[in-house]
Design a protein around this motif. Sequence first.
Motif, PDB file in Angstrom:
ATOM      1  N   ASP A 170       0.826  -1.203   0.000  1.00 14.13           N
ATOM      2  CA  ASP A 170       0.000   0.000   0.000  1.00 14.13           C
ATOM      3  C   ASP A 170       0.864   1.258   0.000  1.00 14.13           C
ATOM      4  OD1 ASP A 170      -2.050   1.813   0.192  1.00 14.13           O
ATOM      5  OD2 ASP A 170      -2.630   1.281   2.238  1.00 14.13           O
ATOM      6  N   GLY A 171       0.990   1.888  -1.173  1.00  9.04           N
ATOM      7  CA  GLY A 171       1.719   3.148  -1.287  1.00  9.04           C
ATOM      8  C   GLY A 171       3.182   3.051  -0.924  1.00  9.04           C
ATOM      9  N   VAL A 172       3.819   1.940  -1.259  1.00 15.02           N
ATOM     10  CA  VAL A 172       5.200   1.691  -0.811  1.00 15.02           C
ATOM     11  C   VAL A 172       6.216   2.460  -1.650  1.00 15.02           C
ATOM     12  CG1 VAL A 172       7.013  -0.085  -0.784  1.00 15.02           C
ATOM     13  CG2 VAL A 172       4.806  -0.522   0.303  1.00 15.02           C
ATOM     14  N   GLY A 173       7.145   3.113  -0.958  1.00 15.18           N
ATOM     15  CA  GLY A 173       8.313   3.728  -1.560  1.00 15.18           C
ATOM     16  C   GLY A 173       9.557   3.245  -0.828  1.00 15.18           C
ATOM     17  N   ILE A 174      10.656   3.104  -1.563  1.00 11.55           N
ATOM     18  CA  ILE A 174      11.915   2.646  -0.968  1.00 11.55           C
ATOM     19  C   ILE A 174      13.029   3.560  -1.462  1.00 11.55           C
ATOM     20  CG2 ILE A 174      13.538   0.728  -0.721  1.00 11.55           C
ATOM     21  CD1 ILE A 174      11.190  -1.160  -1.454  1.00 11.55           C
ATOM     22  N   ARG A 175      13.747   4.158  -0.510  1.00  7.15           N
ATOM     23  CA  ARG A 175      14.869   5.057  -0.829  1.00  7.15           C
ATOM     24  C   ARG A 175      16.141   4.516  -0.223  1.00  7.15           C
ATOM     25  NH1 ARG A 175      11.269   9.052   0.971  1.00  7.15           N
ATOM     26  NH2 ARG A 175      12.459   9.190   2.893  1.00  7.15           N
ATOM     27  N   PHE A 176      17.242   4.781  -0.919  1.00  7.72           N
ATOM     28  CA  PHE A 176      18.579   4.525  -0.394  1.00  7.72           C
ATOM     29  C   PHE A 176      19.309   5.865  -0.396  1.00  7.72           C
ATOM     30  CE2 PHE A 176      17.189   0.623  -2.545  1.00  7.72           C
ATOM     31  CZ  PHE A 176      17.268  -0.275  -1.486  1.00  7.72           C
ATOM     32  N   GLY A 177      19.315   6.534   0.776  1.00 10.41           N
ATOM     33  CA  GLY A 177      19.844   7.888   0.811  1.00 10.41           C
ATOM     34  C   GLY A 177      18.954   8.805  -0.011  1.00 10.41           C
ATOM     35  N   SER A 178      19.547   9.508  -0.985  1.00  8.42           N
ATOM     36  CA  SER A 178      18.764  10.407  -1.830  1.00  8.42           C
ATOM     37  C   SER A 178      18.184   9.710  -3.052  1.00  8.42           C
ATOM     38  CB  SER A 178      19.646  11.582  -2.291  1.00  8.42           C
ATOM     39  OG  SER A 178      20.750  11.101  -3.050  1.00  8.42           O
ATOM     40  N   PHE A 179      18.520   8.436  -3.242  1.00  7.52           N
ATOM     41  CA  PHE A 179      18.058   7.699  -4.422  1.00  7.52           C
ATOM     42  C   PHE A 179      16.719   7.033  -4.142  1.00  7.52           C
ATOM     43  CE2 PHE A 179      17.805   3.701  -6.868  1.00  7.52           C
ATOM     44  CZ  PHE A 179      17.820   4.229  -8.155  1.00  7.52           C
ATOM     45  N   GLN A 180      15.726   7.358  -4.943  1.00  2.10           N
ATOM     46  CA  GLN A 180      14.395   6.760  -4.811  1.00  2.10           C
ATOM     47  C   GLN A 180      14.317   5.569  -5.758  1.00  2.10           C
ATOM     48  OE1 GLN A 180      11.687   8.451  -2.910  1.00  2.10           O
ATOM     49  NE2 GLN A 180      10.573   6.523  -3.084  1.00  2.10           N
ATOM     50  N   ALA A 181      14.346   4.356  -5.207  1.00  3.38           N
ATOM     51  CA  ALA A 181      14.331   3.148  -6.037  1.00  3.38           C
ATOM     52  C   ALA A 181      12.939   2.871  -6.590  1.00  3.38           C
ATOM     53  CB  ALA A 181      14.838   1.955  -5.238  1.00  3.38           C
ATOM     54  N   VAL A 182      11.940   2.823  -5.699  1.00  4.51           N
ATOM     55  CA  VAL A 182      10.555   2.619  -6.130  1.00  4.51           C
ATOM     56  C   VAL A 182       9.683   3.634  -5.415  1.00  4.51           C
ATOM     57  CG1 VAL A 182      10.891   0.156  -6.594  1.00  4.51           C
ATOM     58  CG2 VAL A 182      10.053   0.869  -4.363  1.00  4.51           C
TER      59      VAL A 182
END
Length: 289
Positions: free
Chosen positions: A25-37
């Motif tokens: 549900d509305g998932v976002g995944i970041r690594f530091g400043s990089f937004q993967a999804v």
Amino acid sequence: MTKAIETDRRETGSAPGRGAAVSVDGVGIRFGSFQAVSNISLDIAAGEFLCLLGPSGCGKSTLLSAMAGFEAVSEGDLRVGGTPITGPHPGLGMVFQSSEALFDWMTVRQNVAFGPRMRGATRAAQTKLADEYLGLVGLRHCADRFPGQLSGGMRQRVQIARVLANEPGVVLMDEPFGALDAQTRQVMQEETDRIWRASGCTVVFVTHDIDEAILLADRIAVMTAGPAASVKSVYPVDLPRPRDEADPAAAELRRALRADIGEEVRKALRDQGLDPGLDQDVDLKGNLR
């Protein structure tokens, strides 16, 4: 014609078998400043087989790792059977691309019995479970061998048996046949379809291969090119099992998927500065032909 839809919110209640529903549900995944999804929402019904399909680098494996509890989400909510996923979960099992996840110093039976042993099962129960799931994948006759004595396809079947011996509600598979030759891969696809139907598990399967997705999936979720990848469209696969690649409906679905993913690959390459005139010389993994 099977039609893609931008969102798909299916009912995720109980279903036959032991599979568990998965809610993204509305998932976002970041690594530091990089937004993967970014802003991914999927409801995966109990017992469903869902394939995640998309161009290289779009975050399919990253999303799968978050479902397994190996990666923390930055936004949104992940649940299995209604329980939040905040780390590795006993109801989830992961099948990796490489069979190096097996313990080379253990026999095949000991590998499959490892999970039940860690849960405190008696030795008799461990052996019973190991033999049951080795039988399911057709390898009971290899129980006393070591992984190094098996072919690549056989080792992957051992890995599947080891995951199933933990009796998870959800099995996550990250391109598990990517390193196999074409003939072995075809056999493993057929075996996976059979094992899934026998086990009743929910399966989320990452692949680059359109034909593999059509062969296996109840639904195919196509992801956009990264970074900040999301779900572009979801296709129900309304084809009888076992699937026939020559079925006109399968061919029509294949054309639609190729067009959908090809659009994302060309967009990604243009963003990287590729001459648009080279679009037709690019395959669906984003490689120059």
